[in-house]
Design a protein around this motif. Structure first.
Motif, PDB file in Angstrom:
ATOM      1  N   LYS A 175       0.832  -1.198   0.000  1.00  9.98           N
ATOM      2  CA  LYS A 175       0.000   0.000   0.000  1.00  9.98           C
ATOM      3  C   LYS A 175       0.870   1.253   0.000  1.00  9.98           C
ATOM      4  CE  LYS A 175      -4.087  -1.903   2.255  1.00  9.98           C
ATOM      5  NZ  LYS A 175      -3.939  -3.208   1.790  1.00  9.98           N
TER       6      LYS A 175
ATOM      7  N   ARG B 281      -7.268   7.197   0.656  1.00 11.34           N
ATOM      8  CA  ARG B 281      -8.025   6.054   0.135  1.00 11.34           C
ATOM      9  C   ARG B 281      -9.520   6.332   0.182  1.00 11.34           C
ATOM     10  NH1 ARG B 281      -6.225   0.650   2.917  1.00 11.34           N
ATOM     11  NH2 ARG B 281      -7.646  -0.125   1.336  1.00 11.34           N
TER      12      ARG B 281
ATOM     13  N   GLY C 192      -5.765   0.522  -2.175  1.00 13.49           N
ATOM     14  CA  GLY C 192      -4.729   1.215  -1.415  1.00 13.49           C
ATOM     15  C   GLY C 192      -3.406   1.303  -2.139  1.00 13.49           C
ATOM     16  N   PHE C 193      -3.402   0.963  -3.417  1.00 10.45           N
ATOM     17  CA  PHE C 193      -2.177   0.999  -4.219  1.00 10.45           C
ATOM     18  C   PHE C 193      -2.440   1.801  -5.478  1.00 10.45           C
ATOM     19  CE2 PHE C 193       0.417  -0.676  -7.695  1.00 10.45           C
ATOM     20  CZ  PHE C 193       1.675  -0.476  -7.170  1.00 10.45           C
TER      21      PHE C 193
END
Length: 69
Positions: free
Chosen positions: A5, A12, A53-54
């Motif tokens: 992440k 987010r 989250g990436f």
């Protein structure tokens, strides 16, 4: 595949809300099918980066989360 992440929790949540708002807004407001579905796809991708989250673009520029020691 495992991605580390690279987005903080507040970002987010913001990406998820904005991405869903863009996708729903495009579905309800835009008439031209090409622009409509392109905008929906962009909103969904933006929401997915928030959900996972990436962010690949952030990773390309070397952005990492600060881990508490």
């Amino acid at each position: 595949m495992f991605f580390q992440k690279n987005l903080p929790t507040w970002e987010r949540a913001l990406r998820l809300c904005i991405g869903l708002a863009v996708a729903v807004g495009a579905l309800l407001l835009l008439v031209d099918p090409t622009i409509k579905w392109g905008t929906v796809a962009a909103g969904v991708v933006f929401a997915c980066t928030g959900f996972i989250g990436f962010c690949p673009m952030c990773a390309m520029f070397g952005r990492k989360l600060k881990r508490p020691d």
